[in-house]
Motif scaffolding. Structure first.
Motif, PDB file in Angstrom:
ATOM      1  N   MET A  46      -9.914  69.346  27.206  1.00 20.12           N
ATOM      2  CA  MET A  46      -8.575  69.872  26.939  1.00 20.12           C
ATOM      3  C   MET A  46      -8.436  71.289  27.491  1.00 20.12           C
ATOM      4  N   ASN A  47      -9.509  72.067  27.464  1.00 22.05           N
ATOM      5  CA  ASN A  47      -9.472  73.414  28.038  1.00 22.05           C
ATOM      6  C   ASN A  47      -9.276  73.351  29.557  1.00 22.05           C
ATOM      7  N   ILE A  48      -9.949  72.399  30.209  1.00 22.50           N
ATOM      8  CA  ILE A  48      -9.753  72.199  31.650  1.00 22.50           C
ATOM      9  C   ILE A  48      -8.305  71.800  31.913  1.00 22.50           C
ATOM     10  N   PHE A  49      -7.793  70.926  31.063  1.00 24.54           N
ATOM     11  CA  PHE A  49      -6.411  70.446  31.176  1.00 24.54           C
ATOM     12  C   PHE A  49      -5.427  71.604  31.064  1.00 24.54           C
ATOM     13  N   LYS A  50      -5.663  72.499  30.120  1.00 21.35           N
ATOM     14  CA  LYS A  50      -4.792  73.659  29.935  1.00 21.35           C
ATOM     15  C   LYS A  50      -4.839  74.573  31.164  1.00 21.35           C
ATOM     16  N   GLU A  51      -6.034  74.781  31.705  1.00 24.36           N
ATOM     17  CA  GLU A  51      -6.171  75.610  32.903  1.00 24.36           C
ATOM     18  C   GLU A  51      -5.421  74.991  34.080  1.00 24.36           C
ATOM     19  N   THR A  52      -5.455  73.664  34.163  1.00 22.98           N
ATOM     20  CA  THR A  52      -4.731  72.967  35.235  1.00 22.98           C
ATOM     21  C   THR A  52      -3.232  73.183  35.100  1.00 22.98           C
ATOM     22  N   ILE A  53      -2.724  73.118  33.876  1.00 24.33           N
ATOM     23  CA  ILE A  53      -1.291  73.318  33.643  1.00 24.33           C
ATOM     24  C   ILE A  53      -0.879  74.733  34.048  1.00 24.33           C
ATOM     25  N   VAL A  54      -1.707  75.720  33.699  1.00 26.57           N
ATOM     26  CA  VAL A  54      -1.419  77.112  34.075  1.00 26.57           C
ATOM     27  C   VAL A  54      -1.336  77.231  35.592  1.00 26.57           C
ATOM     28  N   SER A  55      -2.305  76.626  36.284  1.00 27.23           N
ATOM     29  CA  SER A  55      -2.348  76.682  37.744  1.00 27.23           C
ATOM     30  C   SER A  55      -1.134  75.994  38.363  1.00 27.23           C
ATOM     31  N   ILE A  56      -0.757  74.854  37.809  1.00 26.76           N
ATOM     32  CA  ILE A  56       0.396  74.104  38.322  1.00 26.76           C
ATOM     33  C   ILE A  56       1.682  74.900  38.150  1.00 26.76           C
ATOM     34  N   ASN A  57       1.891  75.446  36.969  1.00 28.09           N
ATOM     35  CA  ASN A  57       3.113  76.222  36.710  1.00 28.09           C
ATOM     36  C   ASN A  57       3.182  77.463  37.598  1.00 28.09           C
ATOM     37  N   GLU A  58       2.034  78.072  37.830  1.00 31.88           N
ATOM     38  CA  GLU A  58       1.996  79.256  38.702  1.00 31.88           C
ATOM     39  C   GLU A  58       2.400  78.869  40.126  1.00 31.88           C
ATOM     40  N   HIS A  59       1.860  77.746  40.607  1.00 32.42           N
ATOM     41  CA  HIS A  59       2.207  77.293  41.960  1.00 32.42           C
ATOM     42  C   HIS A  59       3.684  76.932  42.055  1.00 32.42           C
ATOM     43  N   ASN A  60       4.187  76.179  41.089  1.00 32.59           N
ATOM     44  CA  ASN A  60       5.569  75.697  41.146  1.00 32.59           C
ATOM     45  C   ASN A  60       6.602  76.803  40.996  1.00 32.59           C
ATOM     46  N   SER A  61       6.178  77.955  40.516  1.00 35.96           N
ATOM     47  CA  SER A  61       7.103  79.086  40.387  1.00 35.96           C
ATOM     48  C   SER A  61       7.263  79.854  41.709  1.00 35.96           C
ATOM     49  N   THR A  66       5.412  70.426  45.448  1.00 35.73           N
ATOM     50  CA  THR A  66       5.302  70.585  44.000  1.00 35.73           C
ATOM     51  C   THR A  66       3.967  70.046  43.518  1.00 35.73           C
ATOM     52  N   GLN A  67       3.391  70.703  42.530  1.00 40.54           N
ATOM     53  CA  GLN A  67       2.175  70.218  41.899  1.00 40.54           C
ATOM     54  C   GLN A  67       2.493  69.574  40.558  1.00 40.54           C
ATOM     55  N   GLY A  68       1.586  68.739  40.083  1.00 36.89           N
ATOM     56  CA  GLY A  68       1.784  68.089  38.790  1.00 36.89           C
ATOM     57  C   GLY A  68       0.460  67.566  38.259  1.00 36.89           C
ATOM     58  N   ILE A  69       0.455  67.145  36.998  1.00 36.06           N
ATOM     59  CA  ILE A  69      -0.776  66.604  36.422  1.00 36.06           C
ATOM     60  C   ILE A  69      -0.975  65.171  36.903  1.00 36.06           C
ATOM     61  N   ASN A  70      -2.219  64.762  36.921  1.00 38.27           N
ATOM     62  CA  ASN A  70      -2.578  63.410  37.320  1.00 38.27           C
ATOM     63  C   ASN A  70      -3.918  63.060  36.677  1.00 38.27           C
ATOM     64  N   GLU A  71      -4.524  61.998  37.109  1.00 37.00           N
ATOM     65  CA  GLU A  71      -5.776  61.542  36.501  1.00 37.00           C
ATOM     66  C   GLU A  71      -6.906  62.558  36.623  1.00 37.00           C
ATOM     67  N   LEU A  72      -6.806  63.471  37.573  1.00 37.92           N
ATOM     68  CA  LEU A  72      -7.877  64.442  37.821  1.00 37.92           C
ATOM     69  C   LEU A  72      -7.722  65.719  37.003  1.00 37.92           C
ATOM     70  N   SER A  73      -6.661  65.825  36.216  1.00 35.71           N
ATOM     71  CA  SER A  73      -6.286  67.103  35.613  1.00 35.71           C
ATOM     72  C   SER A  73      -7.239  67.626  34.546  1.00 35.71           C
ATOM     73  N   ASP A  74      -8.114  66.780  33.998  1.00 35.91           N
ATOM     74  CA  ASP A  74      -9.086  67.285  33.025  1.00 35.91           C
ATOM     75  C   ASP A  74     -10.520  67.082  33.519  1.00 35.91           C
TER      76      ASP A  74
END
Length: 426
Positions: free
Chosen positions: A119-134, A141-149
């Motif tokens: 879940m910590n890896i997943f949270k870091e992925t979300i932070v990275s995705i939101n940073e890129h998409n901004s 565009t980036q998004g979560i997928n099967e590799l996100s955790d």
């Protein structure tokens, strides 16, 4: 008088049904509660059910009554959820969302400690995705997928699989040979081309947790080449695409330099085919996500494949020419730790790409003046239904598309121009 009463009763029944339906359609599906959580994550409201006429409403009501339950409305998938709406400091919310994510991808972890790490890896992925998409300057565009955790070492081992070769590229074969399709001159090649439009590219498959991208890319190329031959012979059935066995290559091509789930190259795969003269279908020789103890090739059910040579691709112009004249081709690629794995849609560009660091194989199935269309082997929920559009603005070269890319030269290859009138768009 009795007739009037019947009519009135019928009207009342239909009015009651209409009111009931309107009431039901305005109710959103209850949010699922999760154990040990004080409040559930509120996902976006589902789309309302719409009807074109009253007869459809009555039919819908009969369906409800017949099933004794309200039909389920389509829930917005976790992979399409707006990640900017997630408050990562809200433990309840992130736990709930991660719960949805693991269920969506059928992920199961044995210990509480591993769940927390994932879940910590997943949270870091979300932070990275939101940073890129901004970043307004980004074209994708980036998004979560099967590799996100997953950790990066896991991704390298399970989702990649290109082994670099120490091979000096041979001199180019003649453009026209006895066993190669005649090529259309560069000035007459269409500005854009996409083999998917003609129903002869199989849907993106999943290599799962085996480093077998080299096998999936090789098979994808061969499938289209053979379906081109079927079209030329009037034997192609778009409802029954030819699908070949990746497992066949995994198990049987080791003596040609491939290393199963530990990687390989498409040149090695095509060299194996020069000797084997064919592959089994994936139905005959199914994928099992690991290397078998021995080669299980059924020679009595071999799909004939007449590979004479593997030809390298060394430039952007050559890649365009190969895609049009021959068909899809295997391409090497440098996938980076964050950008590529998180790709969702748009025109991919990655300044961190280094051509010499290629680590993955995909299949080029088309092109436009602006990008190449690449088919991946990570399933249809990654990228654009399993595909990625890679910018031709020097990005393709930087990411290594011309480093270790090959296509098979076949005895019975079919010239694209000679079957253009037989190609039918989907």
């Amino acid at each position: 008088m009795k007739f009037s009463i019947v009519i009135v009763n019928q009207l009342l029944i239909e009015i009651l049904i209409l009111l009931l339906v309107l009431d039901l359609s305005n109710q959103s599906e209850p949010i699922k509660l999760y154990p040990n959580l004080k409040q559930p994550l509120s996902l976006p409201e589902r789309e309302k059910i719409k009807f074109d006429n009253f007869e459809e409403i009555k039919l819908h009501m009969k369906t409800i009554i017949g099933n004794t339950e309200k039909p389920k409305k389509n829930k917005i998938s976790v992979i399409d959820f707006d990640l900017t709406k997630i408050d990562l400091k809200n433990v309840t919310q992130i736990v709930s969302f991660y719960n949805d994510y693991t269920k969506h991808f059928n992920k199961k972890y044995e210990t509480k400690h591993e769940v927390e790490e994932r879940m910590n890896i997943f949270k870091e992925t979300i932070v990275s995705i939101n940073e890129h998409n901004s970043d307004d300057c980004s074209h994708y565009t980036q998004g979560i997928n099967e590799l996100s955790d997953m950790t990066w070492p896991e991704i390298v081992k399970q989702k990649l699989g290109l082994n670099k070769e120490n091979v000096t590229k041979k001199s180019k074969l003649p453009t026209i040979t006895l066993y190669s399709a005649t090529e259309t001159p560069a000035n007459k090649i269409p500005v854009e081309w996409d083999w998917r439009k003609y129903g002869i590219v199989t849907p993106p498959k999943k290599q799962l947790t085996c480093g077998s991208c080299w096998s999936f890319s090789s098979v994808s190329v061969l499938e289209t080449y053979l379906m081109k031959i079927q079209i030329s012979e009037g034997k192609f059935d778009p409802k029954n695409q030819l699908t070949l066995s990746e497992q066949n290559l995994l198990d049987c091509s080791g003596s040609f330099g491939t290393q199963g789930c530990d990687g390989g190259s498409t040149r090695m795969a095509f060299n194996y085919l020069k000797e084997s003269k064919g592959l089994n279908t994936d139905k005959e020789y199914p994928y099992i996500n690991k290397v078998s103890s021995s080669c299980q090739l059924n020679k009595e059910k071999l799909v004939n494949i007449e590979v004479k040579e593997s030809q390298s691709i060394d430039s952007e112009d050559e890649l365009v020419s190969t895609i049009y004249n021959h068909g899809p081709t295997t391409v090497s690629f440098h996938t980076t730790k964050k950008n590529f794995k998180n790709y969702k849609n748009g025109l991919f560009e990655d300044p961190k790409c280094i051509a010499k660091n290629i680590n993955h194989y995909m299949t080029a199935v088309g092109y436009t003046a602006d990008y190449f269309i690449l088919k991946n082997s990570w399933g249809q929920e990654w990228g654009e239904d399993g595909y990625i559009r890679v910018s031709r603005a020097k990005v393709a070269e930087n990411c290594g598309l011309f480093e270790q890319s090959y296509y098979p030269v076949m005895t019975n290859a079919v010239e694209t121009d000679k079957i253009k009138d037989k190609l039918k768009k989907n």
